[in-house]
Enzyme design. Structure first.
Site, PDB file in Angstrom:
ATOM      1  N   GLY A 121      -0.622  -3.778  -2.780  1.00  0.00           N
ATOM      2  CA  GLY A 121      -1.742  -3.988  -1.875  1.00  0.00           C
ATOM      3  C   GLY A 121      -2.828  -4.766  -2.583  1.00  0.00           C
ATOM      4  O   GLY A 121      -2.828  -4.849  -3.821  1.00  0.00           O
ATOM      5  N   CYS A 175       3.407  -2.092  -7.950  1.00  0.00           N
ATOM      6  CA  CYS A 175       2.154  -2.807  -8.128  1.00  0.00           C
ATOM      7  C   CYS A 175       0.968  -1.885  -7.844  1.00  0.00           C
ATOM      8  O   CYS A 175       0.785  -0.891  -8.540  1.00  0.00           O
ATOM      9  CB  CYS A 175       2.182  -4.043  -7.234  1.00  0.00           C
ATOM     10  SG  CYS A 175       1.010  -5.269  -7.701  1.00  0.00           S
ATOM     11  N   TYR A 176       0.187  -2.131  -6.806  1.00  0.00           N
ATOM     12  CA  TYR A 176      -0.912  -1.212  -6.494  1.00  0.00           C
ATOM     13  C   TYR A 176      -0.394   0.223  -6.367  1.00  0.00           C
ATOM     14  O   TYR A 176      -1.052   1.180  -6.787  1.00  0.00           O
ATOM     15  CB  TYR A 176      -1.625  -1.642  -5.203  1.00  0.00           C
ATOM     16  CG  TYR A 176      -2.688  -0.649  -4.766  1.00  0.00           C
ATOM     17  CD1 TYR A 176      -3.947  -0.673  -5.336  1.00  0.00           C
ATOM     18  CD2 TYR A 176      -2.404   0.334  -3.815  1.00  0.00           C
ATOM     19  CE1 TYR A 176      -4.918   0.258  -4.969  1.00  0.00           C
ATOM     20  CE2 TYR A 176      -3.367   1.266  -3.437  1.00  0.00           C
ATOM     21  CZ  TYR A 176      -4.617   1.217  -4.017  1.00  0.00           C
ATOM     22  OH  TYR A 176      -5.563   2.129  -3.658  1.00  0.00           O
ATOM     23  N   HIS A 227       6.841  -7.067  -8.485  1.00  0.00           N
ATOM     24  CA  HIS A 227       7.416  -6.924  -7.139  1.00  0.00           C
ATOM     25  C   HIS A 227       8.929  -7.133  -7.158  1.00  0.00           C
ATOM     26  O   HIS A 227       9.384  -8.272  -7.228  1.00  0.00           O
ATOM     27  CB  HIS A 227       6.795  -7.952  -6.190  1.00  0.00           C
ATOM     28  CG  HIS A 227       5.374  -7.656  -5.862  1.00  0.00           C
ATOM     29  ND1 HIS A 227       5.014  -6.782  -4.868  1.00  0.00           N
ATOM     30  CD2 HIS A 227       4.231  -8.095  -6.411  1.00  0.00           C
ATOM     31  CE1 HIS A 227       3.696  -6.698  -4.810  1.00  0.00           C
ATOM     32  NE2 HIS A 227       3.188  -7.479  -5.744  1.00  0.00           N
ATOM     33  N   GLU A 278      10.827  -6.817  -4.673  1.00  0.00           N
ATOM     34  CA  GLU A 278      11.297  -7.210  -3.346  1.00  0.00           C
ATOM     35  C   GLU A 278      11.264  -8.717  -3.099  1.00  0.00           C
ATOM     36  O   GLU A 278      11.820  -9.190  -2.131  1.00  0.00           O
ATOM     37  CB  GLU A 278      10.479  -6.484  -2.261  1.00  0.00           C
ATOM     38  CG  GLU A 278       9.004  -6.903  -2.136  1.00  0.00           C
ATOM     39  CD  GLU A 278       8.071  -6.184  -3.115  1.00  0.00           C
ATOM     40  OE1 GLU A 278       8.556  -5.678  -4.144  1.00  0.00           O
ATOM     41  OE2 GLU A 278       6.853  -6.163  -2.864  1.00  0.00           O
ATOM     42  N   ASP A 324      14.471 -10.826  23.172  1.00  0.00           N
ATOM     43  CA  ASP A 324      13.977  -9.454  23.035  1.00  0.00           C
ATOM     44  C   ASP A 324      14.099  -8.654  24.332  1.00  0.00           C
ATOM     45  O   ASP A 324      14.605  -7.540  24.341  1.00  0.00           O
ATOM     46  CB  ASP A 324      12.517  -9.449  22.563  1.00  0.00           C
ATOM     47  CG  ASP A 324      12.334 -10.303  21.319  1.00  0.00           C
ATOM     48  OD1 ASP A 324      13.326 -10.510  20.605  1.00  0.00           O
ATOM     49  OD2 ASP A 324      11.211 -10.780  21.078  1.00  0.00           O
ATOM     50  N   LYS A 371      13.379  -9.424  14.057  1.00  0.00           N
ATOM     51  CA  LYS A 371      13.984 -10.337  15.027  1.00  0.00           C
ATOM     52  C   LYS A 371      15.491 -10.515  14.806  1.00  0.00           C
ATOM     53  O   LYS A 371      16.277 -10.459  15.754  1.00  0.00           O
ATOM     54  CB  LYS A 371      13.287 -11.705  14.920  1.00  0.00           C
ATOM     55  CG  LYS A 371      13.717 -12.705  15.981  1.00  0.00           C
ATOM     56  CD  LYS A 371      12.910 -12.518  17.224  1.00  0.00           C
ATOM     57  CE  LYS A 371      13.300 -13.472  18.313  1.00  0.00           C
ATOM     58  NZ  LYS A 371      12.453 -13.309  19.488  1.00  0.00           N
TER      59      LYS A 371
END
Ligand code: XMP
Length: 514
Positions: free
Chosen positions: A56, A83-84, A170, A172, A228, A370
């Site tokens: 964050g 991280c944060y 990170h 990710e 959708d 999506k």
């Protein structure tokens, strides 16, 4: 919804929080973003196999820094702070954090110094991506440093006994090439997930949940023909059959053949209770003389609500309204910096319905991205022509006809657009195209056909590549495709004698011309 193991991600506002969820779902482990301050008791009740605290933008030194419930470390569930999330873990468990001078920012190479579950099988030197200046200097009791650099000695810490981990970087993001391995180790080796989350399972669970919630009530669903709403309608239909009532508003501004396709696919093939409102004349009547883009959008928006509301009233006793709200629309509200915006977003599609229509919302794909919705649609047997369809704006062709929108001009644009669609679909890399369409300009130019002079319309081709529609680049369409598209439009579509190609990117241009 989780009968299987899953990972809770508490969101502290990182731009990468969604990516963590994605990376874990790619391993067939369900994961969900939750509010940063979700109470430990709520977490305990939902029994996650592991908890991830996201990164964050805040610093733990800020007076209003978003903090998690400290009792979440006492649940006996593995925790990974990123991280944060790592700095907060250190602070909450009695370590110290040092304010950063942004020395380690961006690419870094960390050295793994201790055997650790997360780094198992990785080389001693690992390339990682850092995005925070603050760093842990004194670890809380029970932790040991697992990896570091000279400038950041504690780039990874672990308390293997309590199964609490922290990463300064990170895992990710793609800039941490072995990051997925690290996340996999956490999810499978530490949390013991099985990796058995599949779309088929999602469908079974959704259907059970929809049946439980709806009971013998009725549901109204707006069907636009887009991905959708189509997926939502078919999923609901599998769950509650005849208790679902779909409304399709034909505003006369759709692509060539689209209205018929929706009727055939959903009314005939899937057997949905489909109410088609043929409102072309109403929409075009209201657009008479309107040339301002915003005025067009407003007119179409309010007319849509009016028509939809009239149809919905005919369904008297329906209690629920189904919507194709997607995950990215909802998760902002969990983030400490997102504020209440997502609450508004998740409702904005119904926004404006008259007060006598009070529906409870049902949003069966609100947990999906999506591409997961597309996968779900394929699993439900919806034809590829609908699943792989390009995004299409609500106001439709009206924002692609510059100047006044008339039935004649809609017909010209539909015909030109059909040629664009047909020719682009032949490209081997068609799937790299985000949108490809024709725009009808409000000018005539001089041309020559046979022996005579013509004075007719100009059509612009707009073909773009994009990840999310927020930014876009013009797509490098091969010359022969451009030539064939142009020839076909000019020769086959009456009223067009010139075709131009739009080579602007977004920003500063937008994808649509209005
Ligand atoms: P722009 O033109 O702003 O468009 O670059 C970005 C993306 O949004 C779509 N778009 C809309 N979609 N209602 C919609 O549902 C609208 O009013 C609307 N306007 C633009 C556009 O097609 C592109 O994918």
């Amino acid at each position: 919804m989780q009968a299987h193991d899953w990972i809770a991600i508490l969101d502290y506002g990182s731009q990468y929080s969604q990516l963590i969820a994605r990376r874990i779902r790619e391993q067939h482990v369900y994961s969900e973003l939750m509010r940063f301050d979700t109470p430990a008791s709520t977490l305990a009740a939902r029994k996650p196999a592991g908890i991830i605290l996201s990164g964050g933008p805040s610093s733990v030194f800020e007076p209003n820094a978003p903090l998690g419930d400290p009792r979440l470390f006492e649940l006996g569930v593995p925790v990974l702070g990123i991280c944060y999330g790592m700095q907060m873990t250190a602070k909450l468990l009695g370590g110290t954090v040092k304010p950063g001078h942004s020395r380690e920012y961006g690419h870094a190479n960390i050295r793994v110094s201790a055997a650790d579950a997360l780094f198992r099988g990785l080389p001693h030197d690992v390339d990682v991506w850092m995005s925070h200046g603050d760093q842990v200097v004194n670890m809380p009791p029970g932790f040991q440093a697992v990896a570091g650099t000279t400038a950041c000695p504690v780039a990874a810490m672990a308390d293997a006994h309590r199964r609490i981990y922290g990463l300064q970087f990170h895992p990710e993001v793609a800039h941490t090439p072995r990051g997925t391995d690290i996340l996999r180790h956490f999810v499978f080796d530490v949390c013991g997930c099985k990796g058995d989350w599949q779309m088929a399972q999602f469908i079974r669970e959704s259907i059970a949940e929809i049946r439980r919630r709806v009971g013998d009530q009725h549901v109204v669903c707006g069907l636009s023909g887009g991905v959708d709403s189509s997926v939502v309608a078919v999923l609901l239909h599998q769950a509650i059959g005849a208790q679902l009532h779909c409304i399709f508003v034909d505003n006369g501004l759709l692509r060539h053949g689209e209205a018929e396709q929706v009727e055939q696919t959903f009314g005939d093939a899937f057997g949905l209770d489909l109410h088609v409102s043929h409102a072309q004349d109403l929409f075009l009547g209201r657009l008479k003389g309107v040339t301002d883009p915003e005025a067009k959008r407003k007119s179409i928006g309010s007319t849509f609500i009016e028509v939809f509301a009239n149809e919905a009233r005919k369904m008297g006793e329906a209690r629920f309204l189904a919507q194709g709200t997607l995950y990215p629309d909802v998760i902002e509200s969990f983030s400490p910096i997102g504020g209440p915006s997502a609450t508004i977003k998740s409702h904005h599609n119904v926004g404006g319905l008259p007060p006598d229509l009070k529906f409870e919302l049902i949003e069966p794909v609100r947990e999906l991205f999506k591409d997961e919705v597309r996968e779900l649609g394929r699993e439900l047997g919806i034809p590829a022509a609908i699943i792989d369809r390009q995004p299409f704006p609500g106001p439709g062709m009206a924002v692609r006809i510059l100047g006044e929108v008339t039935a004649e001009r809609v017909a010209v644009l539909q015909q030109a657009d059909l040629r664009v669609q047909e020719e682009m679909a032949k490209l081997p890399n068609y799937r790299d195209i985000w949108q490809s369409f024709a725009v009808l300009l409000p000018i005539q130019t001089v041309g020559v056909m046979g022996d005579s002079r013509t004075y007719e319309n100009v059509v612009a081709l707009r073909v773009v590549e994009s990840r999310d529609g927020m930014t876009a680049d013009w797509f490098h369409v091969p010359y022969d495709t451009l030539a064939r598209t142009s020839n076909r439009i000019i020769n086959e579509v009456r009223g067009v004698n010139r075709v131009v190609f739009d080579i602007s990117s977004k920003p500063p241009a937008t994808i649509e011309w209005e």
